[in-house]
Design a protein around this motif. Structure first.
Motif, PDB file in Angstrom:
ATOM      1  N   THR A   1      -1.241  11.073   8.554  1.00 47.27           N
ATOM      2  CA  THR A   1      -1.885  12.282   9.082  1.00 47.27           C
ATOM      3  C   THR A   1      -3.155  11.940   9.846  1.00 47.27           C
ATOM      4  OG1 THR A   1      -0.991  13.729   7.364  1.00 47.27           O
ATOM      5  CG2 THR A   1      -3.028  14.437   8.413  1.00 47.27           C
ATOM      6  N   LEU A   2      -3.984  11.079   9.285  1.00 48.87           N
ATOM      7  CA  LEU A   2      -5.242  10.717   9.945  1.00 48.87           C
ATOM      8  C   LEU A   2      -4.991   9.954  11.246  1.00 48.87           C
ATOM      9  CD1 LEU A   2      -7.333   9.720   6.807  1.00 48.87           C
ATOM     10  CD2 LEU A   2      -7.708  11.709   8.286  1.00 48.87           C
ATOM     11  N   ILE A   3      -4.006   9.072  11.230  1.00 47.69           N
ATOM     12  CA  ILE A   3      -3.666   8.332  12.449  1.00 47.69           C
ATOM     13  C   ILE A   3      -3.208   9.296  13.541  1.00 47.69           C
ATOM     14  CG2 ILE A   3      -2.010   6.702  13.452  1.00 47.69           C
ATOM     15  CD1 ILE A   3      -2.071   5.256  10.693  1.00 47.69           C
ATOM     16  N   GLU A   4      -2.360  10.254  13.179  1.00 40.42           N
ATOM     17  CA  GLU A   4      -1.870  11.233  14.147  1.00 40.42           C
ATOM     18  C   GLU A   4      -3.001  12.092  14.696  1.00 40.42           C
ATOM     19  OE1 GLU A   4       1.077  13.307  11.946  1.00 40.42           O
ATOM     20  OE2 GLU A   4       2.526  11.643  11.986  1.00 40.42           O
ATOM     21  N   GLN A   5      -4.047  12.293  13.905  1.00 37.33           N
ATOM     22  CA  GLN A   5      -5.200  13.074  14.355  1.00 37.33           C
ATOM     23  C   GLN A   5      -6.161  12.246  15.205  1.00 37.33           C
ATOM     24  OE1 GLN A   5      -6.906  14.548  10.699  1.00 37.33           O
ATOM     25  NE2 GLN A   5      -5.402  16.200  10.492  1.00 37.33           N
ATOM     26  N   GLY A   6      -5.876  10.953  15.327  1.00 37.31           N
ATOM     27  CA  GLY A   6      -6.708  10.098  16.158  1.00 37.31           C
ATOM     28  C   GLY A   6      -7.800   9.357  15.425  1.00 37.31           C
ATOM     29  N   HIS A   7      -7.801   9.421  14.098  1.00 39.51           N
ATOM     30  CA  HIS A   7      -8.826   8.722  13.330  1.00 39.51           C
ATOM     31  C   HIS A   7      -8.447   7.254  13.147  1.00 39.51           C
ATOM     32  CE1 HIS A   7     -11.009  12.397  12.445  1.00 39.51           C
ATOM     33  NE2 HIS A   7      -9.842  12.972  12.176  1.00 39.51           N
ATOM     34  N   ARG A   8      -9.430   6.460  12.839  1.00 38.96           N
ATOM     35  CA  ARG A   8      -9.240   5.035  12.607  1.00 38.96           C
ATOM     36  C   ARG A   8      -9.095   4.823  11.100  1.00 38.96           C
ATOM     37  NH1 ARG A   8     -14.636   3.163  14.336  1.00 38.96           N
ATOM     38  NH2 ARG A   8     -13.821   1.030  14.165  1.00 38.96           N
ATOM     39  N   VAL A   9      -8.038   4.136  10.707  1.00 43.37           N
ATOM     40  CA  VAL A   9      -7.684   4.040   9.291  1.00 43.37           C
ATOM     41  C   VAL A   9      -7.582   2.582   8.859  1.00 43.37           C
ATOM     42  CG1 VAL A   9      -5.903   4.552   7.579  1.00 43.37           C
ATOM     43  CG2 VAL A   9      -6.471   6.250   9.332  1.00 43.37           C
ATOM     44  N   VAL A  10      -8.130   2.292   7.679  1.00 44.53           N
ATOM     45  CA  VAL A  10      -7.966   0.998   7.026  1.00 44.53           C
ATOM     46  C   VAL A  10      -7.037   1.209   5.838  1.00 44.53           C
ATOM     47  CG1 VAL A  10      -9.085  -0.887   5.778  1.00 44.53           C
ATOM     48  CG2 VAL A  10     -10.237   0.172   7.731  1.00 44.53           C
ATOM     49  N   LEU A  11      -5.939   0.474   5.827  1.00 44.23           N
ATOM     50  CA  LEU A  11      -4.929   0.600   4.792  1.00 44.23           C
ATOM     51  C   LEU A  11      -5.204  -0.352   3.625  1.00 44.23           C
ATOM     52  CD1 LEU A  11      -1.868   0.536   7.202  1.00 44.23           C
ATOM     53  CD2 LEU A  11      -2.853   2.578   6.147  1.00 44.23           C
ATOM     54  N   HIS A  12      -4.550  -0.089   2.503  1.00 43.32           N
ATOM     55  CA  HIS A  12      -4.681  -0.967   1.334  1.00 43.32           C
ATOM     56  C   HIS A  12      -3.331  -1.138   0.657  1.00 43.32           C
ATOM     57  CE1 HIS A  12      -4.986  -1.012  -3.193  1.00 43.32           C
ATOM     58  NE2 HIS A  12      -5.429  -2.203  -2.870  1.00 43.32           N
ATOM     59  N   ALA A  13      -3.057  -2.377   0.258  1.00 43.67           N
ATOM     60  CA  ALA A  13      -1.858  -2.689  -0.529  1.00 43.67           C
ATOM     61  C   ALA A  13      -2.254  -3.578  -1.689  1.00 43.67           C
ATOM     62  CB  ALA A  13      -0.803  -3.383   0.328  1.00 43.67           C
ATOM     63  N   ARG A  14      -1.507  -3.462  -2.785  1.00 45.21           N
ATOM     64  CA  ARG A  14      -1.820  -4.261  -3.972  1.00 45.21           C
ATOM     65  C   ARG A  14      -1.536  -5.739  -3.753  1.00 45.21           C
ATOM     66  NH1 ARG A  14       1.380  -1.860  -7.226  1.00 45.21           N
ATOM     67  NH2 ARG A  14       2.967  -3.434  -7.618  1.00 45.21           N
ATOM     68  N   THR A  15      -0.460  -6.048  -3.049  1.00 48.28           N
ATOM     69  CA  THR A  15      -0.064  -7.434  -2.791  1.00 48.28           C
ATOM     70  C   THR A  15       0.400  -7.570  -1.344  1.00 48.28           C
ATOM     71  OG1 THR A  15       2.253  -7.049  -3.389  1.00 48.28           O
ATOM     72  CG2 THR A  15       0.737  -7.684  -5.180  1.00 48.28           C
ATOM     73  N   ARG A  16       0.527  -8.795  -0.896  1.00 45.01           N
ATOM     74  CA  ARG A  16       1.028  -9.022   0.456  1.00 45.01           C
ATOM     75  C   ARG A  16       2.471  -8.545   0.596  1.00 45.01           C
ATOM     76  NH1 ARG A  16      -2.612 -11.299   3.436  1.00 45.01           N
ATOM     77  NH2 ARG A  16      -4.262 -12.556   2.481  1.00 45.01           N
ATOM     78  N   GLU A  17       3.241  -8.664  -0.474  1.00 50.70           N
ATOM     79  CA  GLU A  17       4.613  -8.177  -0.442  1.00 50.70           C
ATOM     80  C   GLU A  17       4.644  -6.662  -0.259  1.00 50.70           C
ATOM     81  OE1 GLU A  17       4.363 -12.090  -1.956  1.00 50.70           O
ATOM     82  OE2 GLU A  17       3.386 -10.279  -2.740  1.00 50.70           O
ATOM     83  N   ARG A  18       3.747  -5.955  -0.980  1.00 47.94           N
ATOM     84  CA  ARG A  18       3.676  -4.507  -0.846  1.00 47.94           C
ATOM     85  C   ARG A  18       3.208  -4.098   0.549  1.00 47.94           C
ATOM     86  NH1 ARG A  18       5.775  -0.740  -3.461  1.00 47.94           N
ATOM     87  NH2 ARG A  18       3.934   0.547  -3.712  1.00 47.94           N
ATOM     88  N   ALA A  19       2.403  -4.944   1.176  1.00 48.17           N
ATOM     89  CA  ALA A  19       1.901  -4.637   2.513  1.00 48.17           C
ATOM     90  C   ALA A  19       3.018  -4.558   3.546  1.00 48.17           C
ATOM     91  CB  ALA A  19       0.871  -5.681   2.937  1.00 48.17           C
TER      92      ALA A  19
ATOM     93  N   ILE B   1      -8.368   4.071   2.786  1.00 51.35           N
ATOM     94  CA  ILE B   1      -7.551   4.763   1.783  1.00 51.35           C
ATOM     95  C   ILE B   1      -6.960   3.748   0.824  1.00 51.35           C
ATOM     96  CG2 ILE B   1      -5.614   6.335   1.402  1.00 51.35           C
ATOM     97  CD1 ILE B   1      -5.789   7.057   4.400  1.00 51.35           C
ATOM     98  N   THR B   2      -7.278   3.857  -0.448  1.00 52.73           N
ATOM     99  CA  THR B   2      -6.663   2.960  -1.423  1.00 52.73           C
ATOM    100  C   THR B   2      -5.263   3.460  -1.772  1.00 52.73           C
ATOM    101  OG1 THR B   2      -7.515   4.110  -3.394  1.00 52.73           O
ATOM    102  CG2 THR B   2      -8.927   2.403  -2.400  1.00 52.73           C
ATOM    103  N   GLY B   3      -4.393   2.515  -2.115  1.00 53.60           N
ATOM    104  CA  GLY B   3      -3.034   2.881  -2.505  1.00 53.60           C
ATOM    105  C   GLY B   3      -2.268   3.567  -1.395  1.00 53.60           C
ATOM    106  N   SER B   4      -2.258   2.946  -0.204  1.00 51.90           N
ATOM    107  CA  SER B   4      -1.674   3.629   0.954  1.00 51.90           C
ATOM    108  C   SER B   4      -0.303   3.105   1.349  1.00 51.90           C
ATOM    109  CB  SER B   4      -2.629   3.552   2.149  1.00 51.90           C
ATOM    110  OG  SER B   4      -3.191   2.269   2.311  1.00 51.90           O
ATOM    111  N   THR B   5       0.390   2.415   0.451  1.00 52.09           N
ATOM    112  CA  THR B   5       1.714   1.898   0.792  1.00 52.09           C
ATOM    113  C   THR B   5       2.808   2.948   0.658  1.00 52.09           C
ATOM    114  OG1 THR B   5       2.016   1.055  -1.463  1.00 52.09           O
ATOM    115  CG2 THR B   5       1.168  -0.493   0.195  1.00 52.09           C
ATOM    116  N   GLU B   6       2.559   4.018  -0.105  1.00 50.65           N
ATOM    117  CA  GLU B   6       3.576   5.043  -0.304  1.00 50.65           C
ATOM    118  C   GLU B   6       2.920   6.319  -0.799  1.00 50.65           C
ATOM    119  OE1 GLU B   6       6.284   3.672  -3.284  1.00 50.65           O
ATOM    120  OE2 GLU B   6       4.766   3.565  -4.835  1.00 50.65           O
TER     121      GLU B   6
END
Length: 255
Positions: free
Chosen positions: A20-38, A6-11
């Motif tokens: 929602t996907l994590i709660e459903q048991g799916h495996r998720v790869v997150l994305h942040a624009r910068t390390r600070e945003r992460a 999912i792109t743009g997943s910091t907020e």
């Protein structure tokens, strides 16, 4: 369970979709624009497959982002959630016009061409795409007087057409566009009147559900219902012209 990027997943919608996907048991790869945003994802990170870092407004960082994602494995689904509306980011005009096109259109196109082909693609559109008037001769707004409302509408017209074009060119991939509605995110603002939950649940449903409706392709969706997009977005000649322009701008054709 599906592996979803999912792109743009910091907020906002992106983070809600991830939760929602994590709660459903799916495996998720997150994305942040910068390390600070992460840092905003520290609470979610232990329950995910990891986080990738990259500014979607910078082509070289998008390339690096694709490399990071591919190292984590082939995604089952990709949700191109990230988007900008320049007034929300308080950017000057000189930066705003470039970033609107880059984040809303060029980045999802580049990632789509460079990532291992998933089973499903979800592109975030907007109801405002119906007010977009295509201008391939000045897609970067170098010649016209800058109008951020029109630029945003154009960018969402293009990304809607991109979703439908990929559905046509890649029949083995389920590619859809989603209008999340005017929702109260940082970009939408506090006075937005649509349902935030419906905005992100339609994304996740299209990304992972085995419902017969979610297993279709080439749709434009609003709150779990398929709607008619702008007629221009459905025209194959327009779609292919867009693909040609994007290939020229990025140097990478849709394979």
């Amino acid at each position: 369970m599906s592996l979803v990027f999912i792109t743009g997943s910091t907020e906002g919608l992106g983070r809600n979709a991830a939760e929602t996907l994590i709660e459903q048991g799916h495996r998720v790869v997150l994305h942040a624009r910068t390390r600070e945003r992460a840092d905003a994802l520290a609470d979610l990170l232990p329950r995910t497959e990891g986080i990738v870092i990259g500014d979607l407004s910078q082509a070289d960082e998008v390339v690096g982002l694709a490399e990071q994602v591919n190292r984590l494995g082939k995604m089952d689904a990709i949700i191109h959630n990230a988007g900008v509306y320049t007034s929300a980011d308080r950017l000057p005009t000189s930066e705003g016009h470039a970033r609107t096109l880059a984040v809303n259109v060029l980045a999802p196109y580049l990632l789509t061409t460079m990532l291992d082909r998933p089973q499903r693609l979800v592109f975030l559109s907007s109801g405002l795409h119906k007010g977009g008037k295509a201008n391939f001769q000045d897609i970067n707004w170098h010649l016209r007087t800058w109008n951020e409302d029109q630029a945003y509408a154009e960018s969402k017209l293009y990304v809607t057409a991109l979703a439908l074009a990929i559905a046509r060119h890649w029949p083995d991939v389920k590619s859809n566009a989603v209008n999340p509605g005017w929702v109260p995110t940082r970009m939408g603002g506090q006075y937005a009147s649509d349902d935030l939950n419906e905005g992100h649940l339609t994304q996740t449903w299209l990304a992972v559900s085995n419902d017969s409706a979610a297993l279709t392709s080439g749709g434009y969706w609003f709150h779990h219902q398929r709607h008619a997009p702008a007629s221009l977005a459905t025209e194959t000649e327009f779609q292919d012209q867009l693909l040609s322009v994007l290939a020229e701008l990025t140097g990478i054709p849709l394979r």
